[in-house]
Write an enzyme that holds these catalytic residues in place. Structure first.
Site, mmCIF file in Angstrom:
data_model
loop_
_atom_site.group_PDB
_atom_site.id
_atom_site.type_symbol
_atom_site.label_atom_id
_atom_site.label_comp_id
_atom_site.label_asym_id
_atom_site.label_seq_id
_atom_site.Cartn_x
_atom_site.Cartn_y
_atom_site.Cartn_z
ATOM 1 N N GLU A 131 -41.712 28.460 3.310
ATOM 2 C CA GLU A 131 -41.309 29.497 2.341
ATOM 3 C C GLU A 131 -42.251 29.368 1.156
ATOM 4 O O GLU A 131 -42.117 28.441 0.354
ATOM 5 C CB GLU A 131 -39.861 29.271 1.883
ATOM 6 C CG GLU A 131 -38.819 29.372 2.978
ATOM 7 C CD GLU A 131 -38.570 30.797 3.415
ATOM 8 O OE1 GLU A 131 -39.083 31.736 2.774
ATOM 9 O OE2 GLU A 131 -37.867 30.977 4.412
ATOM 10 N N CYS A 136 -40.136 33.184 -6.890
ATOM 11 C CA CYS A 136 -41.034 33.523 -5.775
ATOM 12 C C CYS A 136 -40.913 34.992 -5.398
ATOM 13 O O CYS A 136 -41.887 35.625 -5.020
ATOM 14 C CB CYS A 136 -40.759 32.623 -4.574
ATOM 15 S SG CYS A 136 -39.044 32.675 -4.040
HETATM 16 P P1 NDP Z 1 -45.696 23.002 -4.886
HETATM 17 O O1 NDP Z 1 -46.345 23.560 -3.679
HETATM 18 O O2 NDP Z 1 -46.546 22.414 -5.940
HETATM 19 O O3 NDP Z 1 -44.653 21.856 -4.488
HETATM 20 C C1 NDP Z 1 -43.581 22.087 -3.604
HETATM 21 C C2 NDP Z 1 -43.062 20.749 -3.109
HETATM 22 O O4 NDP Z 1 -44.043 20.152 -2.251
HETATM 23 C C3 NDP Z 1 -42.779 19.738 -4.212
HETATM 24 O O5 NDP Z 1 -41.629 18.992 -3.889
HETATM 25 C C4 NDP Z 1 -44.025 18.879 -4.157
HETATM 26 O O6 NDP Z 1 -43.825 17.600 -4.699
HETATM 27 C C5 NDP Z 1 -44.251 18.803 -2.669
HETATM 28 N N1 NDP Z 1 -45.597 18.388 -2.276
HETATM 29 C C6 NDP Z 1 -46.735 18.370 -3.018
HETATM 30 N N2 NDP Z 1 -47.779 17.930 -2.274
HETATM 31 C C7 NDP Z 1 -47.293 17.672 -1.028
HETATM 32 C C8 NDP Z 1 -47.885 17.209 0.185
HETATM 33 N N3 NDP Z 1 -49.175 16.938 0.287
HETATM 34 N N4 NDP Z 1 -47.081 17.072 1.265
HETATM 35 C C9 NDP Z 1 -45.757 17.376 1.194
HETATM 36 N N5 NDP Z 1 -45.158 17.811 0.061
HETATM 37 C C10 NDP Z 1 -45.901 17.962 -1.039
HETATM 38 O O7 NDP Z 1 -44.786 24.175 -5.460
HETATM 39 P P2 NDP Z 1 -43.965 24.214 -6.814
HETATM 40 O O8 NDP Z 1 -42.982 23.093 -6.849
HETATM 41 O O9 NDP Z 1 -44.919 24.357 -7.954
HETATM 42 O O10 NDP Z 1 -43.135 25.571 -6.640
HETATM 43 C C11 NDP Z 1 -43.624 26.826 -6.993
HETATM 44 C C12 NDP Z 1 -44.059 27.587 -5.766
HETATM 45 O O11 NDP Z 1 -42.980 27.690 -4.874
HETATM 46 C C13 NDP Z 1 -44.478 29.009 -6.070
HETATM 47 O O12 NDP Z 1 -45.636 29.328 -5.360
HETATM 48 C C14 NDP Z 1 -43.306 29.827 -5.558
HETATM 49 O O13 NDP Z 1 -43.652 31.136 -5.220
HETATM 50 C C15 NDP Z 1 -42.880 29.019 -4.391
HETATM 51 N N6 NDP Z 1 -41.498 29.316 -4.036
HETATM 52 C C16 NDP Z 1 -41.249 29.966 -2.863
HETATM 53 C C17 NDP Z 1 -39.958 30.315 -2.526
HETATM 54 C C18 NDP Z 1 -39.651 30.998 -1.229
HETATM 55 O O14 NDP Z 1 -38.500 30.955 -0.832
HETATM 56 N N7 NDP Z 1 -40.580 31.618 -0.546
HETATM 57 C C19 NDP Z 1 -38.834 30.019 -3.424
HETATM 58 C C20 NDP Z 1 -39.202 29.322 -4.604
HETATM 59 C C21 NDP Z 1 -40.504 28.993 -4.889
HETATM 60 P P3 NDP Z 1 -44.231 17.340 -6.232
HETATM 61 O O15 NDP Z 1 -43.432 18.300 -7.056
HETATM 62 O O16 NDP Z 1 -43.820 15.948 -6.444
HETATM 63 O O17 NDP Z 1 -45.715 17.569 -6.338
#
Ligand code: NDP
Length: 504
Positions: free
Chosen positions: A250, A284
């Site tokens: 997502e 999002c």
């Molecule tokens: P990120 O992609 O930065 O992070 C998402 C999660 O992935 C966090 O828990 C992060 O940990 C983790 N993560 C980071 N690097 C890795 C890796 N290499 N392997 C596995 N997990 C990893 O997104 P954001 O938290 O900044 O969220 C915002 C984004 O989410 C926007 O693009 C938004 O559009 C999208 N979003 C989509 C939704 C949907 O339903 N389609 C709903 C809500 C948001 P850490 O935070 O510790 O880096």
């Protein structure tokens, strides 16, 4: 390994040796909200192992037993809604009522998932067909085992619960890695589950940074449900590919709102401004672009600028929206704004001066070139680009001209459904905004760079289960082609039958 009071997993080695921790911070004030463990690969693997041990008896409970326990958890969430809402405010900075609204949706989805899991997933008969009439055929959706859930910070309860609630209802255990910005919310969710359902430790949380998330992808889970940015989704998918771990992704979006010439302009403007600015645009499925038919554009823009011009961000409860939660996003918002203005776009509300970290004031842009990042890339701020188009066909074509395809919105009195169906997105709201996310029965997810797979609804339950097909022979047919003792005429008889029945 031991489970701490807050539901997170702590290893004996961690407890004994130096414990690595990190802080979550209130983006409104910079104050420390909480301190959390950094779970390394060994701790994540242990959490998955423990979840796997607990999963079997959770699955054995059956739908009714699980529903009873998920209902108990839901009631606890309702009782303590304000406590969790306050924590969401502290870690994200959003106003209290927005956090409450997020939790209202969480509760409704949890209710739906528990109430509908049996209807959607239980074994059901399917027709065996003429050739296999001696068999009884059926399909059942059985749990995958352990689901790894990786979540973002913008809706730290609603977004991951779209996977957690549905995965648990389908009979799985869950190991959840919350965003490093909102670990407290993740721990609160897990500890409240542990309180309501102490006898089934099937919901664990592991906290830390991206490495902890990557470790979860490698820890032998049966599926990874990821919500976050498209860039991270690609990394998650690459890691999961090494072990053929299935993924649900997502990701981000660049959702458009289309205003037709016969639209209710007051409602459309309200929807555009709420969809773009609520939660400081950190949604999002937020509205980032508007395509309005020229004949009503002036009137629509007036309403949008009137509404947006009155909104004030802040840290106080009555603020329209809070700060930009992730400090690094401020630069992206600023860059999109500056590029749009340098390329000839006009700011009807706000402008360069609107970026005042950690807050960004509302910005309404128009006449921005379609190849500007403000139109093509996810801005994730309280900004909106309103573009005039000659007719609604051009609006749809431009709305679809994106690598994303998450949600969309259409305002039209006479052609709402027709226009909605022409949008290349996973979800559309007609004459309202973001409504689909609040309907638990509707599947939620996108296409293209917005990801694939679905949370919510029947599809969201099936996402966390594997279909098991069973064909049971009830009696023997006079002709059996699947034996070495078949007669020479058996297959020829079958071919004659197929010619007769299926060849015309
Ligand atoms: P990120 O992609 O930065 O992070 C998402 C999660 O992935 C966090 O828990 C992060 O940990 C983790 N993560 C980071 N690097 C890795 C890796 N290499 N392997 C596995 N997990 C990893 O997104 P954001 O938290 O900044 O969220 C915002 C984004 O989410 C926007 O693009 C938004 O559009 C999208 N979003 C989509 C939704 C949907 O339903 N389609 C709903 C809500 C948001 P850490 O935070 O510790 O880096």
């Amino acid at each position: 390994m031991t489970q701490t009071a807050n539901g997170s997993v702590e290893s004996a080695t961690e407890a004994a040796a130096e414990i690595e921790t990190f802080e979550s911070i209130d983006p409104r004030t910079g104050e420390v909200v909480g301190r959390h463990l950094i779970h390394d690969a060994a701790a994540v693997e242990a959490a998955v192992r423990e979840a796997r041990q607990a999963q079997a008896s959770w699955a054995d409970l059956g739908f009714t037993g699980r529903k009873r326990r998920l209902d108990a958890w839901r009631k606890l969430l309702v009782r303590r809604l304000d406590e969790l809402a306050t924590l969401i405010c502290a870690e994200t900075g959003k106003p209290l009522d927005d956090a409450r609204l997020e939790l209202v949706l969480v509760v409704d989805h949890l209710h739906w998932a528990a109430a509908n899991a049996e209807k959607v997933l239980r074994r059901r008969k399917v027709p065996s067909g003429l050739l296999m009439a001696n068999h009884q055929s059926s399909v059942e959706y059985v749990p995958l085992g352990v689901v790894g859930v990786i979540g973002p910070w913008n809706y730290p309860a609603f977004t991951p619960m779209g996977s957690i609630a549905y995965a648990l209802a389908a009979g799985n255990a869950v190991v959840f890695k919350p965003s490093e910005l909102t670990p407290g919310v993740g721990e609160w969710l897990a500890s409240s589950f542990a309180e309501a359902v102490p006898e089934h430790p099937v919901f664990k949380v592991v906290t830390g940074f991206g490495e902890t998330g990557a470790a979860l992808c490698k820890a032998g889970v049966d599926k990874v449900a990821f919500t976050g940015s498209t860039a991270t989704a690609k990394r998650v998918m690459a890691t999961c590919a090494e072990s053929l771990t299935p993924v649900l992704l997502e990701c981000g979006g660049k959702d458009a709102l289309v205003v037709d010439s016969d639209a209710d302009l007051t409602a459309a403007a309200e929807a555009a401004v709420w969809g773009a600015m609520a939660n400081a645009g950190q949604t999002c499925i937020g509205v980032e672009r508007v395509y309005v038919v020229d004949s009503v554009a002036d009137e629509f823009l007036k309403r949008v600028t009137d509404l947006a011009g009155k909104l004030r961000p802040g840290g106080e409860p009555q603020a329209a929206f809070g700060p930009i939660t992730m400090a690094s996003q401020v630069d992206i918002i600023r860059n999109h704004l500056e590029d749009a203005l340098e390329q000839g776009g006009k700011a009807l509300v706000g402008g360069r001066h609107s970026v005042r970290p950690p807050f960004v004031e509302p910005v309404v842009l128009t006449d921005v070139p379609e190849d500007s990042p403000a139109v093509t890339e996810e801005t994730f701020g309280p900004t909106i680009v309103v573009q005039r188009v000659s007719d609604v066909d051009e609006a749809i074509a431009r709305a679809n001209n994106t690598c994303y395809g998450l949600g969309g919105t259409v305002f039209s009195r006479s052609r709402g459904m027709e226009l909605a169906r022409r949008l290349r997105t996973g979800m559309v709201a007609v004459n309202s905004v973001i409504a689909f996310a609040a309907v638990p029965a509707l599947p939620f997810g996108g296409v293209g760079d917005s990801g694939f797979g679905r949370i919510h609804g029947a599809e969201g339950l099936r996402e966390f289960a594997r279909p098991q097909a069973i064909a049971r022979a009830r009696f023997s047919l006079p002709i059996n082609p699947m034996t070495f003792t078949r007669s020479r005429g058996t297959v020829r008889t079958l071919v004659r039958m197929v010619r007769l029945l299926r060849g015309r």
